[in-house]
Each structure stands twice: as C-alpha cells, then as structure tokens.
Enzyme design. Structure first.
Site, PDB file in Angstrom:
ATOM      1  N   PRO A  16       0.609  -1.838  -0.035  1.00 24.80           N
ATOM      2  CA  PRO A  16       0.073  -0.315  -0.105  1.00 24.80           C
ATOM      3  C   PRO A  16       0.894   1.577   0.163  1.00 24.80           C
ATOM      4  O   PRO A  16       1.404   0.758   0.646  1.00 24.80           O
ATOM      5  CB  PRO A  16      -0.720  -0.021   0.986  1.00 24.80           C
ATOM      6  CG  PRO A  16      -0.888  -1.997   1.304  1.00 24.80           C
ATOM      7  CD  PRO A  16       0.797  -2.277   0.715  1.00 24.80           C
ATOM      8  N   ASN A  17      -0.229   2.441  -0.728  1.00 24.84           N
ATOM      9  CA  ASN A  17       1.112   3.306  -0.654  1.00 24.84           C
ATOM     10  C   ASN A  17       2.406   3.681  -1.517  1.00 24.84           C
ATOM     11  O   ASN A  17       2.249   4.330  -1.941  1.00 24.84           O
ATOM     12  CB  ASN A  17       1.100   4.466   0.481  1.00 24.84           C
ATOM     13  CG  ASN A  17      -0.512   4.389   0.919  1.00 24.84           C
ATOM     14  OD1 ASN A  17      -1.172   5.208   0.599  1.00 24.84           O
ATOM     15  ND2 ASN A  17      -0.253   4.128   2.429  1.00 24.84           N
ATOM     16  N   ARG A  67       5.208  11.217  -2.233  1.00 19.55           N
ATOM     17  CA  ARG A  67       4.764  10.942  -1.217  1.00 19.55           C
ATOM     18  C   ARG A  67       5.888  10.587  -0.183  1.00 19.55           C
ATOM     19  O   ARG A  67       7.228  10.687  -0.089  1.00 19.55           O
ATOM     20  CB  ARG A  67       4.577   9.084  -1.019  1.00 19.55           C
ATOM     21  CG  ARG A  67       4.152   8.951   0.338  1.00 19.55           C
ATOM     22  CD  ARG A  67       4.428   7.466   0.044  1.00 19.55           C
ATOM     23  NE  ARG A  67       3.854   7.083   2.038  1.00 19.55           N
ATOM     24  CZ  ARG A  67       3.916   5.730   1.979  1.00 19.55           C
ATOM     25  NH1 ARG A  67       4.256   4.749   1.212  1.00 19.55           N
ATOM     26  NH2 ARG A  67       3.436   5.284   3.210  1.00 19.55           N
ATOM     27  N   TYR A  70      10.998   8.955   1.744  1.00 22.33           N
ATOM     28  CA  TYR A  70      10.776   7.998   0.973  1.00 22.33           C
ATOM     29  C   TYR A  70      11.704   8.207  -0.582  1.00 22.33           C
ATOM     30  O   TYR A  70      11.694   7.620  -1.451  1.00 22.33           O
ATOM     31  CB  TYR A  70       9.250   7.659   0.266  1.00 22.33           C
ATOM     32  CG  TYR A  70       9.120   7.105   1.447  1.00 22.33           C
ATOM     33  CD1 TYR A  70       9.790   6.005   2.358  1.00 22.33           C
ATOM     34  CD2 TYR A  70       7.528   8.039   2.205  1.00 22.33           C
ATOM     35  CE1 TYR A  70       9.141   5.332   3.499  1.00 22.33           C
ATOM     36  CE2 TYR A  70       7.144   7.307   3.055  1.00 22.33           C
ATOM     37  CZ  TYR A  70       7.714   6.189   3.958  1.00 22.33           C
ATOM     38  OH  TYR A  70       7.141   5.330   4.621  1.00 22.33           O
ATOM     39  N   ASN A  85       8.582  -5.620  -0.358  1.00 28.45           N
ATOM     40  CA  ASN A  85       8.238  -4.130   0.899  1.00 28.45           C
ATOM     41  C   ASN A  85       7.208  -3.932   0.445  1.00 28.45           C
ATOM     42  O   ASN A  85       5.664  -3.903  -0.013  1.00 28.45           O
ATOM     43  CB  ASN A  85       8.616  -3.251  -0.295  1.00 28.45           C
ATOM     44  CG  ASN A  85       8.545  -2.121   1.141  1.00 28.45           C
ATOM     45  OD1 ASN A  85       8.076  -1.953   2.257  1.00 28.45           O
ATOM     46  ND2 ASN A  85       9.081  -0.099   0.549  1.00 28.45           N
ATOM     47  N   ALA A 114       3.378  -0.767   5.026  1.00 31.09           N
ATOM     48  CA  ALA A 114       2.522   0.053   6.562  1.00 31.09           C
ATOM     49  C   ALA A 114       2.037  -2.367   6.572  1.00 31.09           C
ATOM     50  O   ALA A 114       2.034  -2.280   7.786  1.00 31.09           O
ATOM     51  CB  ALA A 114       1.156   0.379   6.531  1.00 31.09           C
ATOM     52  N   GLU A 172      12.911  -8.882   2.090  1.00 27.60           N
ATOM     53  CA  GLU A 172      12.604  -7.523   2.792  1.00 27.60           C
ATOM     54  C   GLU A 172      13.262  -6.344   2.659  1.00 27.60           C
ATOM     55  O   GLU A 172      13.753  -6.206   3.233  1.00 27.60           O
ATOM     56  CB  GLU A 172      12.084  -7.847   4.241  1.00 27.60           C
ATOM     57  CG  GLU A 172      11.236  -6.673   4.604  1.00 27.60           C
ATOM     58  CD  GLU A 172      10.929  -6.767   6.594  1.00 27.60           C
ATOM     59  OE1 GLU A 172      11.289  -7.758   7.240  1.00 27.60           O
ATOM     60  OE2 GLU A 172      11.012  -5.933   7.172  1.00 27.60           O
ATOM     61  N   HIS A 211      12.787  -1.829   3.092  1.00 23.73           N
ATOM     62  CA  HIS A 211      12.273  -0.789   3.141  1.00 23.73           C
ATOM     63  C   HIS A 211      13.253   0.190   2.749  1.00 23.73           C
ATOM     64  O   HIS A 211      14.168   0.563   2.891  1.00 23.73           O
ATOM     65  CB  HIS A 211      12.395  -0.936   4.699  1.00 23.73           C
ATOM     66  CG  HIS A 211      11.330  -1.826   5.265  1.00 23.73           C
ATOM     67  ND1 HIS A 211       9.669  -1.812   4.855  1.00 23.73           N
ATOM     68  CD2 HIS A 211      11.217  -3.363   5.485  1.00 23.73           C
ATOM     69  CE1 HIS A 211       8.856  -2.906   5.578  1.00 23.73           C
ATOM     70  NE2 HIS A 211      10.144  -3.258   6.080  1.00 23.73           N
ATOM     71  N   LEU A 212      12.227   1.308   2.329  1.00 25.47           N
ATOM     72  CA  LEU A 212      13.404   2.575   1.761  1.00 25.47           C
ATOM     73  C   LEU A 212      13.728   2.640   2.578  1.00 25.47           C
ATOM     74  O   LEU A 212      14.886   4.026   3.147  1.00 25.47           O
ATOM     75  CB  LEU A 212      11.818   3.782   0.706  1.00 25.47           C
ATOM     76  CG  LEU A 212      11.881   3.139  -0.504  1.00 25.47           C
ATOM     77  CD1 LEU A 212      10.221   3.534  -0.214  1.00 25.47           C
ATOM     78  CD2 LEU A 212      12.187   3.501  -1.608  1.00 25.47           C
ATOM     79  N   ARG A 259      12.284   5.114  13.083  1.00 31.21           N
ATOM     80  CA  ARG A 259      10.329   5.666  12.944  1.00 31.21           C
ATOM     81  C   ARG A 259      10.346   5.455  14.383  1.00 31.21           C
ATOM     82  O   ARG A 259      10.954   4.920  15.399  1.00 31.21           O
ATOM     83  CB  ARG A 259      10.349   5.400  11.547  1.00 31.21           C
ATOM     84  CG  ARG A 259      11.221   6.237  10.312  1.00 31.21           C
ATOM     85  CD  ARG A 259      10.374   5.863   9.646  1.00 31.21           C
ATOM     86  NE  ARG A 259       9.680   6.367   9.074  1.00 31.21           N
ATOM     87  CZ  ARG A 259       8.487   6.111   8.386  1.00 31.21           C
ATOM     88  NH1 ARG A 259       8.435   5.511   7.373  1.00 31.21           N
ATOM     89  NH2 ARG A 259       7.286   6.889   8.188  1.00 31.21           N
ATOM     90  N   ARG A 278       6.425   0.790  13.771  1.00 29.57           N
ATOM     91  CA  ARG A 278       7.538   0.846  12.550  1.00 29.57           C
ATOM     92  C   ARG A 278       8.389  -0.798  13.407  1.00 29.57           C
ATOM     93  O   ARG A 278       9.158  -0.894  12.095  1.00 29.57           O
ATOM     94  CB  ARG A 278       7.838   2.177  11.897  1.00 29.57           C
ATOM     95  CG  ARG A 278       6.813   2.578  11.559  1.00 29.57           C
ATOM     96  CD  ARG A 278       7.346   3.609  10.571  1.00 29.57           C
ATOM     97  NE  ARG A 278       6.490   4.889  10.279  1.00 29.57           N
ATOM     98  CZ  ARG A 278       5.079   4.411   9.391  1.00 29.57           C
ATOM     99  NH1 ARG A 278       4.920   3.805   8.486  1.00 29.57           N
ATOM    100  NH2 ARG A 278       4.318   5.617  10.014  1.00 29.57           N
TER     101      ARG A 278
HETATM  102  C1  DQA Z   1       7.629   1.430   4.738  1.00 28.13           C
HETATM  103  C2  DQA Z   1       7.843   1.602   5.447  1.00 28.13           C
HETATM  104  C3  DQA Z   1       6.121   1.454   6.534  1.00 28.13           C
HETATM  105  O1  DQA Z   1       6.973   1.367   7.948  1.00 28.13           O
HETATM  106  C4  DQA Z   1       5.418   1.862   5.565  1.00 28.13           C
HETATM  107  O2  DQA Z   1       4.184   2.171   5.717  1.00 28.13           O
HETATM  108  C5  DQA Z   1       5.516   2.335   4.256  1.00 28.13           C
HETATM  109  C6  DQA Z   1       7.179   2.651   3.767  1.00 28.13           C
HETATM  110  C7  DQA Z   1       9.657   1.675   3.601  1.00 28.13           C
HETATM  111  O3  DQA Z   1       9.464   1.858   2.351  1.00 28.13           O
HETATM  112  O4  DQA Z   1      10.084   2.678   4.127  1.00 28.13           O
HETATM  113  O5  DQA Z   1       4.618   2.094   3.437  1.00 28.13           O
HETATM  114  O6  DQA Z   1       8.086  -0.144   3.882  1.00 28.13           O
END
Ligand code: DQA
Length: 145
Positions: free
Chosen positions: A10-11, A18, A23, A75, A78, A99, A101-102, A108, A112
């Site tokens: 998501p997102n 964003r 990011y 990735n 959330a 796994e 994450h950017l 954070r 998270r």
């Molecule tokens: C994320 C970190 C997550 O906590 C967040 O909800 C994201 C992006 C990252 O790539 O840093 O949507 O996965």
C-alpha cells in the site's frame, strides 16, 4: 535464468511525491525499471506488482510457486507491521525473499519497529532508499547463482 517477483504494498504507488524527505523522489516505475535492469544484467527475469489491497498481494504470493517464481523482493509497506495474513501466504508458498524498506523503520515511530516478515526473510534492507531494491536484486542473484 530465474524468475523474481518484486512486490510492493500500500501507498508505494505514490512514490515520487509521497513524503519525499522520507522516501525519496524516485517513482515506483523508475525503481521497477532499475531493478528490472539489474535482473537482466544478472541473467534473471523480474515481474513487478504493486497493490493497495492486502488480498491482492496475498493472491499474488499464492500464485508465485505455480508461476515458477524462485525468489521475491518484498516491501509490504504498512502491512509490514500488521499483516499476519500476508506473512502466512509467504510461509505457505515457501519462496525465499528479501524484505526491503526505503526508510530506516528502526529509526522511526515505535509501531514501525516490529515486522511480521523480518524473522522469516533471507535478509532485510532498510534505510537505503531506492537503492535498497537494486541491492536486494543483486543479493537475490547471488543466492540464485
Ligand atoms: C515502508 C515503511 C513502512 O513503515 C511504511 O508504512 C511504508 C513504507 C518503507 O519502505 O520505508 O509504507 O515500507
């Protein structure tokens, strides 16, 4: 030649605009293209998929074995911090994954810091921005060799 699945949750379709301070400014399309180029360079095929819907990600993971996916770069956005269902799907297919994450999720908010994926991942890359995907593809190629 192996088939690698790049999954974004998501997102992550909003990358580029964003929260760029967190990011970066690369779009998901640009990241996917670069990761694809690394896959090609290392002799592999990359299939990229993004969804904002948990069930679509689960269904994509469920199909992975039948589609001959040998490795995944994941990735979950959330869903990293919430989705036992996506974790169970990954465990069910048994395809190894990295796994990504950017952002550095450990630096954070407290919510998270927990991931439903890290303990079952081959490895975790966090905080390296878009480069993390390229690094993951190179690491995947090494494992597939
Ligand atoms: C994320 C970190 C997550 O906590 C967040 O909800 C994201 C992006 C990252 O790539 O840093 O949507 O996965």
């Amino acid at each position: 030649m192996a088939r690698v699945l790049l999954l974004n949750g998501p997102n992550l379709n909003l990358l580029g605009t964003r929260e760029p301070a967190l990011y970066g400014t690369d779009t998901l399309e640009a990241i996917q293209k670069r990761t694809e180029a690394v896959a090609r360079e290392t002799g592999h095929e990359l299939i990229a998929f993004q969804s904002n819907a948990e069930h679509e990600l689960i269904e994509r993971v469920q199909r992975a074995r039948a589609e001959g996916i040998a490795f995944m770069i994941l990735n979950p956005g959330a869903l990293t911090h919430t989705s036992i269902a996506l974790r169970d799907a990954v465990l069910a297919v048994g395809v190894p994954f990295i796994e990504v994450h950017l952002s550095n999720t450990q630096a954070r908010e407290a919510f998270r810091r927990h991931s439903y994926f890290s303990d079952i991942a081959v490895g975790v890359i966090a905080g390296l921005g878009a480069y993390g995907y390229e690094a993951a593809m190179r690491a995947a190629a090494q494992r597939l060799a």
